[in-house]
Design an enzyme around this catalytic site. Structure first.
Site, short mmCIF file in Angstrom:
data_model
loop_
_atom_site.label_atom_id
_atom_site.label_comp_id
_atom_site.label_asym_id
_atom_site.label_seq_id
_atom_site.Cartn_x
_atom_site.Cartn_y
_atom_site.Cartn_z
N ARG A 1 -11.41 3.75 -21.17
CA ARG A 1 -11.50 2.29 -21.05
C ARG A 1 -10.45 1.75 -20.09
O ARG A 1 -10.73 0.84 -19.30
CB ARG A 1 -11.31 1.64 -22.42
CG ARG A 1 -12.46 1.81 -23.39
CD ARG A 1 -12.17 1.08 -24.69
NE ARG A 1 -13.28 1.18 -25.63
CZ ARG A 1 -13.32 0.57 -26.81
NH1 ARG A 1 -12.29 -0.18 -27.19
NH2 ARG A 1 -14.35 0.71 -27.60
N ALA B 1 -25.33 8.18 -35.40
CA ALA B 1 -25.09 7.31 -36.55
C ALA B 1 -25.98 7.77 -37.69
O ALA B 1 -27.03 8.37 -37.47
CB ALA B 1 -25.38 5.85 -36.21
N MET B 2 -25.56 7.47 -38.92
CA MET B 2 -26.41 7.78 -40.07
C MET B 2 -27.63 6.85 -40.05
O MET B 2 -27.65 5.84 -39.34
CB MET B 2 -25.61 7.62 -41.36
CG MET B 2 -24.33 8.46 -41.43
SD MET B 2 -24.61 10.24 -41.12
CE MET B 2 -25.55 10.68 -42.59
N CYS C 1 -5.61 1.35 6.48
CA CYS C 1 -6.38 0.16 6.84
C CYS C 1 -5.90 -0.41 8.18
O CYS C 1 -4.75 -0.24 8.58
CB CYS C 1 -6.26 -0.90 5.75
SG CYS C 1 -4.57 -1.45 5.42
N GLU D 1 1.17 3.71 2.04
CA GLU D 1 1.87 4.03 3.29
C GLU D 1 3.14 3.21 3.45
O GLU D 1 4.17 3.72 3.91
CB GLU D 1 0.94 3.76 4.49
CG GLU D 1 -0.32 4.59 4.49
CD GLU D 1 -1.50 3.88 3.85
OE1 GLU D 1 -2.62 4.02 4.37
OE2 GLU D 1 -1.30 3.19 2.82
N ASP E 1 -22.17 -3.86 -34.88
CA ASP E 1 -20.80 -3.36 -35.04
C ASP E 1 -19.70 -4.38 -34.75
O ASP E 1 -18.55 -4.14 -35.09
CB ASP E 1 -20.58 -2.14 -34.13
CG ASP E 1 -21.52 -0.99 -34.46
OD1 ASP E 1 -21.97 -0.91 -35.61
OD2 ASP E 1 -21.81 -0.19 -33.55
N HIS F 1 0.84 -1.19 0.00
CA HIS F 1 0.00 0.00 0.00
C HIS F 1 0.88 1.25 0.00
O HIS F 1 2.08 1.19 0.27
CB HIS F 1 -0.93 -0.01 1.20
CG HIS F 1 -2.05 -1.00 1.08
ND1 HIS F 1 -3.10 -1.06 1.95
CD2 HIS F 1 -2.29 -1.98 0.15
CE1 HIS F 1 -3.93 -2.02 1.60
NE2 HIS F 1 -3.46 -2.60 0.50
N CYS G 1 -1.95 -1.13 7.42
CA CYS G 1 -1.07 0.03 7.32
C CYS G 1 -1.05 0.85 8.60
O CYS G 1 -0.05 1.51 8.90
CB CYS G 1 -1.49 0.90 6.15
SG CYS G 1 -1.25 0.12 4.55
#
Length: 376
Positions: A192, A170-171, A83, A60, A208, A58, A92
């Site tokens: 992402r 979208a078209m 923690c 720390e 798609d 961690h 920690c």
């Protein structure tokens, strides 16, 4: 001299430094929160660190190792309560006590109801001075998914959309590549990379055949080690997903959620590498609350939704969206093109879904809006 919040300018500066360190774990700490720590003594920083990966030390502990004996009598600035329990690593709070730290400033208490406050209480019992709440809003903003999962029992849902100036995605033919330019698409790759799961609907899969993977190298993200691929989640009420779909041929895991038990289709998908789970059905699809509950049980903190107008509208209408990231491109696609979200018909102005603008920035030629539902 302390300010109105009881903290000095130096306290603020060092906690801000700890938050910058924590951000270095933005793409790597799943399912743990991003945490940074700075140790200061006698006007100098004697150690600092951040949590890089689950199972690793961690923040720390990293800072204490860097400080060595200079940690005795120091102040620790930590972006999350230390923690006090044994998890993947030792507590920690005990490490800070053993090192002789005199004061701990935590940005926020741990939101986990099973452990909240225990680390701070243990420090106080040991005679360590404790202060909480410095830059708490900034600390929470760094870990929206972890906080959401701990407090609400569900992940933070970030809906992503790409639209034209006239609000089209979208078209009329369904053609949608590409609405935005390369810099915006690269920014989506970063979106992402930071989440635990990417969610889409069967309509998008059939239309798609998306990959839904992170296509940036570790160096481009500023991290060491392999790039973690988020869990790919497909909402497929009737189990129509083709076993040959592109995402099943890529590294990472794919989870298909369905309301229908169709053994031959399930067997074919599982043979292709998918995991198939059933969730309750709802009008027009799956019970979205049950979907999010399931993901929370799998320690998913943040979900990025990349879906068509129907699923986007269902999430918005149901109040499941916590953040809406909209990339707007500088062109017009015409009235016959497809809209942004299919929201059930609203009859009165009072039924509108109000949003507040969290941020706006230019990404290449496109604009990126971040909208938060009011009350969120």
């Amino acid at each position: 001299m302390s300010g109105p919040d009881g903290f000095t300018a130096r306290d603020h500066a060092l906690m801000a430094r700890a938050l910058r360190l924590a951000r270095r774990g933005l793409y790597t700490t799943h399912p743990n929160p991003r945490v940074g720590c700075v140790l200061a003594h006698g006007g100098s920083v004697v150690g600092e660190g951040f949590h890089a990966r689950a199972g690793g030390p961690h923040a720390e502990v990293v800072a204490l190792r860097a400080a060595g004996g200079r940690a005795r009598g120091a102040t620790a600035y930590v972006t999350l309560e230390p923690c006090a329990h044994h998890g993947r690593t030792p507590p920690c709070a005990e490490a800070l006590i053993a090192a002789g730290v005199a004061r701990v400033v935590a940005a926020m208490q741990d939101p986990n109801p099973q452990v909240a406050g225990r680390g701070l209480a243990r420090l106080r019992e040991a005679g360590v001075a404790v202060a909480v709440g410095l830059l708490a809003r900034e600390a929470e903003a760094l870990n929206p998914g972890f906080v959401s999962r701990m407090r609400r029992g569900r992940p933070w849902v970030r809906l992503k959309s790409a639209v034209s100036l006239d609000g089209r995605t979208a078209m009329a033919s369904g053609e949608s590549q590409w609405i935005t330019d390369a810099p915006a698409r690269r920014d989506v790759q970063r979106q992402r990379a930071r989440v635990d799961a990417i969610l889409t609907g069967i309509g998008t899969v059939l239309a798609d055949d998306p990959s839904l993977n992170v296509r940036l190298a570790a160096a481009e993200l500023g991290i060491e080690g392999p790039v973690r691929q988020p869990l790919r989640v497909v909402l497929d009420p009737s189990l129509e997903s083709p076993p040959g779909m592109r995402m099943l041929g890529l590294s990472g895991r794919t989870l298909i959620l369905t309301a229908r038990d169709h053994p031959p289709r399930r067997a074919a998908l599982e043979a292709a590498g998918a995991e198939v789970r059933r969730v309750p059905a709802a009008a027009g699809g799956l019970e979205l609350g049950a979907v999010l509950d399931l993901l929370a049980r799998r320690e998913v903190n943040e979900v990025l939704v990349e879906a068509g107008a129907t699923l986007a509208g269902a999430l918005l209408a149901g109040g499941w969206v916590d953040e809406w990231v909209v990339y707007m491109a500088p062109h017009v696609m015409g009235h016959a093109a497809r809209g942004l979200a299919v929201v059930p018909e609203l009859e009165r102005m009072a039924q509108r879904i109000p949003m507040r603008l969290e941020s706006l920035r230019q990404v290449g030629r496109d604009l990126r809006f971040v909208w938060i539902p009011e009350g969120g």
